[in-house]
Design an enzyme around this catalytic site. Structure first.
Site, PDB file in Angstrom:
ATOM      1  N   LYS A  76       0.842  -1.211   0.000  1.00  0.00           N
ATOM      2  CA  LYS A  76       0.000   0.000   0.000  1.00  0.00           C
ATOM      3  C   LYS A  76       0.877   1.262   0.000  1.00  0.00           C
ATOM      4  O   LYS A  76       1.386   1.687   1.031  1.00  0.00           O
ATOM      5  CB  LYS A  76      -0.919   0.054   1.234  1.00  0.00           C
ATOM      6  CG  LYS A  76      -1.934   1.190   1.081  1.00  0.00           C
ATOM      7  CD  LYS A  76      -2.329   1.861   2.354  1.00  0.00           C
ATOM      8  CE  LYS A  76      -1.362   2.821   2.911  1.00  0.00           C
ATOM      9  NZ  LYS A  76      -1.149   4.088   2.175  1.00  0.00           N
ATOM     10  N   GLY A 126       7.611   4.879   7.874  1.00  0.00           N
ATOM     11  CA  GLY A 126       6.802   6.092   7.971  1.00  0.00           C
ATOM     12  C   GLY A 126       7.113   6.822   9.264  1.00  0.00           C
ATOM     13  O   GLY A 126       8.195   6.657   9.835  1.00  0.00           O
ATOM     14  N   SER A 127       6.148   7.603   9.710  1.00  0.00           N
ATOM     15  CA  SER A 127       6.378   8.435  10.892  1.00  0.00           C
ATOM     16  C   SER A 127       6.380   7.593  12.170  1.00  0.00           C
ATOM     17  O   SER A 127       5.784   6.511  12.221  1.00  0.00           O
ATOM     18  CB  SER A 127       5.284   9.492  10.976  1.00  0.00           C
ATOM     19  OG  SER A 127       4.038   8.847  11.105  1.00  0.00           O
ATOM     20  N   THR A 128       7.011   8.137  13.190  1.00  0.00           N
ATOM     21  CA  THR A 128       7.050   7.446  14.483  1.00  0.00           C
ATOM     22  C   THR A 128       5.629   7.304  15.052  1.00  0.00           C
ATOM     23  O   THR A 128       5.283   6.269  15.630  1.00  0.00           O
ATOM     24  CB  THR A 128       7.982   8.213  15.442  1.00  0.00           C
ATOM     25  OG1 THR A 128       9.303   8.129  14.908  1.00  0.00           O
ATOM     26  CG2 THR A 128       7.970   7.625  16.841  1.00  0.00           C
ATOM     27  N   ALA A 171       2.722   6.975  13.425  1.00  0.00           N
ATOM     28  CA  ALA A 171       2.013   5.866  12.775  1.00  0.00           C
ATOM     29  C   ALA A 171       2.675   4.539  13.146  1.00  0.00           C
ATOM     30  O   ALA A 171       1.990   3.530  13.356  1.00  0.00           O
ATOM     31  CB  ALA A 171       2.010   6.055  11.264  1.00  0.00           C
ATOM     32  N   GLU A 230      10.350   1.119  10.332  1.00  0.00           N
ATOM     33  CA  GLU A 230      11.430   2.072  10.017  1.00  0.00           C
ATOM     34  C   GLU A 230      10.830   3.462  10.161  1.00  0.00           C
ATOM     35  O   GLU A 230       9.992   3.856   9.349  1.00  0.00           O
ATOM     36  CB  GLU A 230      11.922   1.859   8.574  1.00  0.00           C
ATOM     37  CG  GLU A 230      12.468   0.485   8.272  1.00  0.00           C
ATOM     38  CD  GLU A 230      13.868   0.283   8.829  1.00  0.00           C
ATOM     39  OE1 GLU A 230      14.438   1.210   9.423  1.00  0.00           O
ATOM     40  OE2 GLU A 230      14.378  -0.842   8.665  1.00  0.00           O
ATOM     41  N   CYS A 288      14.735  10.476   6.303  1.00  0.00           N
ATOM     42  CA  CYS A 288      14.698  10.034   7.705  1.00  0.00           C
ATOM     43  C   CYS A 288      16.076  10.061   8.362  1.00  0.00           C
ATOM     44  O   CYS A 288      16.196  10.356   9.539  1.00  0.00           O
ATOM     45  CB  CYS A 288      14.107   8.635   7.759  1.00  0.00           C
ATOM     46  SG  CYS A 288      14.924   7.510   6.621  1.00  0.00           S
ATOM     47  N   GLU A 299      11.589  15.998  14.504  1.00  0.00           N
ATOM     48  CA  GLU A 299      11.918  15.810  13.091  1.00  0.00           C
ATOM     49  C   GLU A 299      11.183  16.871  12.268  1.00  0.00           C
ATOM     50  O   GLU A 299       9.960  16.912  12.262  1.00  0.00           O
ATOM     51  CB  GLU A 299      11.473  14.404  12.658  1.00  0.00           C
ATOM     52  CG  GLU A 299      11.898  14.079  11.258  1.00  0.00           C
ATOM     53  CD  GLU A 299      11.421  12.705  10.800  1.00  0.00           C
ATOM     54  OE1 GLU A 299      10.229  12.401  10.969  1.00  0.00           O
ATOM     55  OE2 GLU A 299      12.255  11.938  10.272  1.00  0.00           O
TER      56      GLU A 299
HETATM   57  P1  NAD Z   1       3.098   8.548   7.672  1.00  0.00           P
HETATM   58  O1  NAD Z   1       3.446   7.743   8.866  1.00  0.00           O
HETATM   59  O2  NAD Z   1       2.065   9.594   7.811  1.00  0.00           O
HETATM   60  O3  NAD Z   1       2.620   7.603   6.484  1.00  0.00           O
HETATM   61  C1  NAD Z   1       3.397   6.538   6.004  1.00  0.00           C
HETATM   62  C2  NAD Z   1       2.495   5.473   5.401  1.00  0.00           C
HETATM   63  O4  NAD Z   1       1.726   4.862   6.432  1.00  0.00           O
HETATM   64  C3  NAD Z   1       1.475   6.009   4.403  1.00  0.00           C
HETATM   65  O5  NAD Z   1       1.309   5.025   3.387  1.00  0.00           O
HETATM   66  C4  NAD Z   1       0.207   6.144   5.236  1.00  0.00           C
HETATM   67  O6  NAD Z   1      -0.966   6.084   4.448  1.00  0.00           O
HETATM   68  C5  NAD Z   1       0.331   4.950   6.157  1.00  0.00           C
HETATM   69  N1  NAD Z   1      -0.303   5.057   7.470  1.00  0.00           N
HETATM   70  C6  NAD Z   1      -0.382   6.143   8.267  1.00  0.00           C
HETATM   71  N2  NAD Z   1      -0.967   5.816   9.436  1.00  0.00           N
HETATM   72  C7  NAD Z   1      -1.226   4.482   9.383  1.00  0.00           C
HETATM   73  C8  NAD Z   1      -1.802   3.548  10.294  1.00  0.00           C
HETATM   74  N3  NAD Z   1      -2.233   3.906  11.510  1.00  0.00           N
HETATM   75  N4  NAD Z   1      -1.894   2.243   9.908  1.00  0.00           N
HETATM   76  C9  NAD Z   1      -1.443   1.856   8.696  1.00  0.00           C
HETATM   77  N5  NAD Z   1      -0.927   2.703   7.786  1.00  0.00           N
HETATM   78  C10 NAD Z   1      -0.804   4.002   8.136  1.00  0.00           C
HETATM   79  O7  NAD Z   1       4.494   9.140   7.159  1.00  0.00           O
HETATM   80  P2  NAD Z   1       4.770  10.175   5.988  1.00  0.00           P
HETATM   81  O8  NAD Z   1       4.500  11.541   6.514  1.00  0.00           O
HETATM   82  O9  NAD Z   1       4.125   9.724   4.749  1.00  0.00           O
HETATM   83  O10 NAD Z   1       6.366   9.947   5.809  1.00  0.00           O
HETATM   84  C11 NAD Z   1       7.317  10.647   6.485  1.00  0.00           C
HETATM   85  C12 NAD Z   1       7.841   9.878   7.700  1.00  0.00           C
HETATM   86  O11 NAD Z   1       8.457   8.656   7.283  1.00  0.00           O
HETATM   87  C13 NAD Z   1       8.935  10.639   8.418  1.00  0.00           C
HETATM   88  O12 NAD Z   1       8.713  10.582   9.801  1.00  0.00           O
HETATM   89  C14 NAD Z   1      10.197   9.888   8.052  1.00  0.00           C
HETATM   90  O13 NAD Z   1      11.257  10.018   8.943  1.00  0.00           O
HETATM   91  C15 NAD Z   1       9.713   8.491   7.962  1.00  0.00           C
HETATM   92  N6  NAD Z   1      10.662   7.694   7.164  1.00  0.00           N
HETATM   93  C16 NAD Z   1      11.433   6.742   7.798  1.00  0.00           C
HETATM   94  C17 NAD Z   1      12.376   6.015   7.082  1.00  0.00           C
HETATM   95  C18 NAD Z   1      13.223   4.968   7.751  1.00  0.00           C
HETATM   96  O14 NAD Z   1      13.750   4.114   7.033  1.00  0.00           O
HETATM   97  N7  NAD Z   1      13.388   4.977   9.042  1.00  0.00           N
HETATM   98  C19 NAD Z   1      12.531   6.244   5.727  1.00  0.00           C
HETATM   99  C20 NAD Z   1      11.747   7.221   5.120  1.00  0.00           C
HETATM  100  C21 NAD Z   1      10.795   7.933   5.853  1.00  0.00           C
END
Ligand code: NAD
Length: 477
Positions: free
Chosen positions: A178, A230-232, A234, A252, A286, A383
């Site tokens: 997804k 994604g974000s911490t 989520a 991650e 990230c 962040e």
């Molecule tokens: P986000 O967490 O808002 O969304 C990421 C993904 O998760 C999206 O596909 C979103 O639709 C989905 N999502 C959100 N909440 C969810 C839930 N409760 N259950 C299931 N799916 C859910 O993040 P973003 O704003 O799109 O991305 C930026 C973040 O990603 C930053 O915090 C960044 O540091 C992090 N990131 C981490 C790494 C790593 O490898 N550690 C790499 C790239 C980005």
């Protein structure tokens, strides 16, 4: 076929109209004009995709020998390579990533990572029979963990997806992927590649969607493992769900990494790599090393070097190969980053360059530097995910290490020193999952991941295959 108008999602080996009627407009980050539209999957589509992925685990995919699977994953890698130029350009238009970086991380990396795992898939055969102390034997077999839910963000959409999909396929799993709406168009190129490579139906399903669709997928009873970036915030929500279901999850998450100059650091070397290490992808990275720790004895010199280097960066069209800083992904992200600039000023940090929104269309923020930053300020702790750097002074190296570790996160980092051995010693005392000495890169054959609120688990390298396998012990007489 249009690459920017996509009315169907990829499910059970076919392109299908999703069950709901939702369509997302994809907006070009540099122009604020509509780039295309994409059909969004609904929870009903997730149910169908998970069922299809489960069926794939007992179909022709499951019957393949490791060498045959390796061959098919290799074909998938070649199909990704054939689309590399298109993919790189599409991502730059979607999220503003400078094209020179996009060609590497969205163009070539998916191919290179998939080829690596195709190679590792070929090595999964062989019989591991262990003599037991009682005179019997035990046959230890590794088998695919099952159906994988892969959920990814928009910032490095291709590499982050493939870091999950490729090892999952190599292990013999099936995947429901997804991607987020912002980068759904490029995600569908992965489905095109899977179809062209001849992956059997259900082995890879691609369902662009929002949060609710993601939440439905990770909690689905038919899923065996969750792979999330994604974000911490989520990540914690998903970790709670996975804990309740006793479902393995790799997470991650966010970061706030240090660029730690020891007193003997080569400032020219540091300045030469500053953009690449501290502001990759316009700061939407990230592992970006956005907290620059400078010894008090050289503080003024470091602030000057950082300010001059950042002020000279070329801000512009992400499709121009000379651009170093492009726009942010969305207006929301631009407003969030400008909000942090205001916060930094309000907290008493000194702005040395940038801080404004350039007079041009697109969601740009000028690359920005704050000096006299205290590690307790919000701009040093949270962040920002944009082109904003903090230069933080420290006294002796012990104090520098304490400041480096006084963070909720631990994902990347760099130590700058003329003495590599000393650099490795200091690097080992920084609480983080990955760190460099006078350099930083994501090496596809080395494990990548975080500690503390930066997440759980590792991707890439042979270690990145393990989470997709589980062991079974068969005792023999
Ligand atoms: P986000 O967490 O808002 O969304 C990421 C993904 O998760 C999206 O596909 C979103 O639709 C989905 N999502 C959100 N909440 C969810 C839930 N409760 N259950 C299931 N799916 C859910 O993040 P973003 O704003 O799109 O991305 C930026 C973040 O990603 C930053 O915090 C960044 O540091 C992090 N990131 C981490 C790494 C790593 O490898 N550690 C790499 C790239 C980005």
């Amino acid at each position: 076929m249009s690459l920017t108008t996509r009315d169907e999602v990829y499910l059970d080996g076919s392109w299908v109209t999703p069950a709901g009627s939702e369509r997302a407009a994809v907006i070009e980050a540099a122009t604020e004009q509509q780039l295309g539209t994409v059909a969004m999957a609904s929870v009903e589509d997730v149910d169908r995709a998970v069922a299809s992925a489960r069926r794939a685990l007992s179909g022709p995919w499951a019957a393949l020998a490791p060498a045959e699977r390796a061959e098919l994953v290799g074909a998938f890698a070649r199909e990704l390579r054939a689309r590399a130029a298109q993919t790189a350009e599409l991502v730059s238009r979607e999220n503003g990533m400078p094209i020179a970086l996009s060609q590497i991380v969205n163009g070539m990396a998916p191919y290179a990572i998939t080829r690596l795992y195709a190679h590792l898939a070929g090595g999964l055969g062989g019989r591991d029979e262990r003599p037991s102390p009682t005179g019997g034997r035990t046959l230890v077999v590794r088998e695919p963990v099952g159906v994988v839910a892969a959920v990814t963000p928009w910032n490095y959409p291709q590499a982050l997806a493939i870091m999950k999909i490729a090892p999952a396929l190599a292990a013999g799993c099936s995947v429901v992927f997804k991607p987020p709406p912002e980068t759904a168009l490029d995600a569908l190129l992965i489905a095109d590649a899977a179809e062209a490579a001849g992956l059997p139906p259900g082995v890879l399903n691609v369902l662009p969607g929002g949060r609710e669709v993601g939440a439905h997928l990770v909690a689905h009873p038919g899923v065996d493992k969750v792979a999330f970036t994604g974000s911490t915030l989520a990540g914690k929500a998903i970790g709670e769900v996975a804990g309740r279901l006793l479902r393995p999850a790799s997470l991650e998450l966010g970061g706030k990494s240090v660029s730690f100059l020891l007193p003997d650091a080569d400032l020219a070397l540091f300045a030469g790599k500053l953009a690449e290490i501290s502001l990759p992808n316009n700061g939407q990275t990230c592992h970006a090393a956005t907290r620059i720790l400078a010894p008090r004895s050289r503080y003024a010199e470091v602030v000057e070097a950082v300010t001059e280097t950042v002020a000279a960066l070329r801000v512009g069209d992400p499709l121009d190969p000379g651009t170093q800083i492009g726009p942010l992904v969305s207006r929301m992200q631009q407003e969030k980053v400008l909000g942090y600039v205001d916060k930094g000023r309000g907290e008493g940090a000194r702005l040395t360059t940038g801080g404004a929104r350039p007079e041009r269309p697109g969601w740009f923020v000028e690359p920005t530097v704050f000096a006299e930053v205290d590690n307790d300020m919000a701009i040093a702790r949270e962040e920002i995910f944009g082109p904003v750097l903090c230069v933080i002074p420290y006294g002796d190296v012990e104090e520098g290490i304490a400041i480096a570790n006084d963070s909720d996160f631990g994902l990347g980092g760099v130590v700058w020193t003329a003495d590599e051995e000393r650099g490795v010693e200091v690097a080992q005392r920084v609480e983080t999952g990955t760190i460099g000495v006078n350099h930083y890169e994501l090496h596809i054959n080395a494990p990548f991941g975080g500690v503390k609120e930066s997440g759980l688990g590792r991707e890439l390298g042979p270690e990145g295959l393990e989470p997709y396998l589980r062991h079974r012990s068969i005792y023999l007489s």
